[in-house]
Design a protein around this motif. Structure first.
Motif, PDB file in Angstrom:
ATOM      1  N   SER A  54       3.196  -0.924  -7.881  1.00 30.80           N
ATOM      2  CA  SER A  54       4.254  -0.149  -7.232  1.00 30.80           C
ATOM      3  C   SER A  54       5.615  -0.440  -7.832  1.00 30.80           C
TER       4      SER A  54
ATOM      5  N   HIS B 279       4.039   6.503  -2.995  1.00 26.03           N
ATOM      6  CA  HIS B 279       3.610   6.037  -4.318  1.00 26.03           C
ATOM      7  C   HIS B 279       3.719   7.178  -5.318  1.00 26.03           C
TER       8      HIS B 279
ATOM      9  N   THR C 244       0.270   4.155   1.292  1.00 24.46           N
ATOM     10  CA  THR C 244      -0.343   3.355   0.236  1.00 24.46           C
ATOM     11  C   THR C 244      -0.305   1.870   0.544  1.00 24.46           C
TER      12      THR C 244
ATOM     13  N   ASN D 265       9.231   5.434  -6.687  1.00 24.56           N
ATOM     14  CA  ASN D 265       8.862   4.935  -5.361  1.00 24.56           C
ATOM     15  C   ASN D 265      10.078   4.502  -4.548  1.00 24.56           C
TER      16      ASN D 265
ATOM     17  N   TRP E 281      -1.696  -0.358  -4.181  1.00 17.44           N
ATOM     18  CA  TRP E 281      -0.867   0.260  -5.215  1.00 17.44           C
ATOM     19  C   TRP E 281      -1.543   0.310  -6.584  1.00 17.44           C
TER      20      TRP E 281
END
Length: 398
Positions: free
Chosen positions: A191, A376, A19, A305, A211
């Motif tokens: 994120s 993610h 990501t 995450n 993100w």
């Protein structure tokens, strides 16, 4: 947190941990975009009205952004990815010749290009903080900033190392000397938590392609503090001005209007808007993605995450490998593993992973390089374990 059903593109990979290069577009964004396109095709009432579309599209995406970043929608507007927003922001500010800008030596090249040209145009000194073993330390920032610093400009999460910069401390350093803190948040927003008012950020820009789950859409979001809004003197278009009679729709037909008359800039972040009709299609796509992020909750996403990234870090270290930052790494969604091999050998391992359907990145700058993984909200621990198993197997063959 199993959200894979919202991301059909995942089916093209055995594992996707990339990501930091590009996120996946969720079905929620597709729906918002398709609904808007159908509305345009049908050419329903309001389709050609800025007043109507601002209310139906812009206000709603900015409201979702305000929820995500714990700020007011009046402090937010849109950009086209990251660099365009930073360019528009910087062009609205007028530093004195001979001032300096502080940035960081491992920054993404587009930021470096922008700051080099901006410094040359305005006669500014560029002061570049050097990394130490791929990491930055606040004492080095303190040495670079002085009373002649116009702004500290850099990424809040570094693209190679994943270092989550201590922007609250950097803000204190900058503000003690009367400088702005302007942040490239493309590797941060969506994120990890990013609350600019709490952390003392004067402005940030984040493209949607990573993100924020808007790859190749062109969307982006800008935050601008009240103080910087007041300071900004952007070039005027028309629609970054206040509507002369409270709305634009009724104004177009007035016979007495003077195109060369006096107009006043807006007093919110949208004074830095494009000056013409906003990019409503980009806004619709970003709206659908931000809705999903907010429905899950950014604090929950951060825990998820960093847990997955932490597993990658711990397992890599237990295998005798290194990561950029090593003992300094914490609370990030980006991990770059140093295998100890040459770049060429590491590239071979990376290409074999790609052939297996495991998508990560091979990244390097200023002599620092490694295999970068970036989980993610659509990833699960099984993805991390599959990646690590592949890495161990491939390293054993070297």
């Amino acid at each position: 947190m199993n959200l894979k059903h919202l991301f059909p593109g995942l089916k093209n990979f055995k594992v996707y941990l990339n990501t930091a290069s590009a996120g996946f577009l969720p079905l929620t964004a597709l729906k918002r975009t398709m609904d808007f396109l159908v509305y345009l095709v049908d050419f329903k009432e309001g389709v050609d009205s800025v007043d109507f579309l601002d209310k139906e599209i812009m206000e709603k995406v900015l409201k979702e952004g305000a929820k995500l970043f714990h700020t007011s929608k009046e402090n937010l507007t849109l950009s086209v990815q990251t660099t365009e927003g930073l360019r528009r922001l910087l062009s609205s500010l007028e530093p004195r010749k001979g001032m300096n800008i502080v940035s960081f030596d491992m920054e993404f090249p587009s930021l470096a290009c922008l700051l080099k040209s901006y410094a040359k145009k305005h006669g500014l000194e560029l002061r570049i903080v050097k990394n130490r073993d791929g990491w930055y330390f606040i004492e080095d920032v303190e040495k670079a900033v002085d009373d002649n610093t116009f702004a500290v400009i850099g990424s809040s999460v570094q693209w190679i190392s994943g270092q989550r910069m201590d922007i609250k401390e950097i803000s204190k350093v900058a503000h003690e000397h009367g400088a702005w803190l302007i942040v490239d948040a493309v590797q941060h927003a969506g994120s990890l938590t990013l609350y600019p008012e709490k952390e003392g950020v004067d402005a940030f820009v984040a493209g949607g392609e990573k993100w924020l789950l808007n790859p190749s859409v062109g969307s982006g979001v800008m935050y601008i503090s009240n103080e910087l809004i007041e300071e900004a003197s952007p070039l005027s278009g028309l629609l970054n001005m206040k509507p002369p009679i409270g709305e634009w729709s009724s104004w177009w037909g007035l016979p007495e209007k003077n195109p060369w008359g006096e107009f006043e800039l807006r007093e919110d972040a949208r004074r830095l808007d494009f000056g013409s009709g906003p990019p409503y299609l980009l806004a619709a796509a970003l709206w659908g993605a931000l809705e999903l992020i907010n429905n899950v909750g950014i604090e929950k996403i951060e825990r998820h995450n960093t847990k997955l990234a932490g597993k990658i870090r711990d397992e890599a270290l237990s295998l005798g490998l290194e990561i950029i930052g090593n003992e300094n790494w914490e609370n990030s969604a980006i991990v770059t593993i140093k295998t100890g091999l040459s770049y060429e050998k590491e590239e071979e391992i990376y290409q074999q992973m790609i052939a297996e359907g495991i998508k990560v990145s091979h990244r390097g700058v200023l002599g620092h390089f490694g295999i970068r993984a970036s989980p993610h909200l659509y990833n699960e621990m099984e993805d991390v374990e599959a990646f690590l198993t592949s890495l161990v197997n491939l390293l054993s063959r070297v």
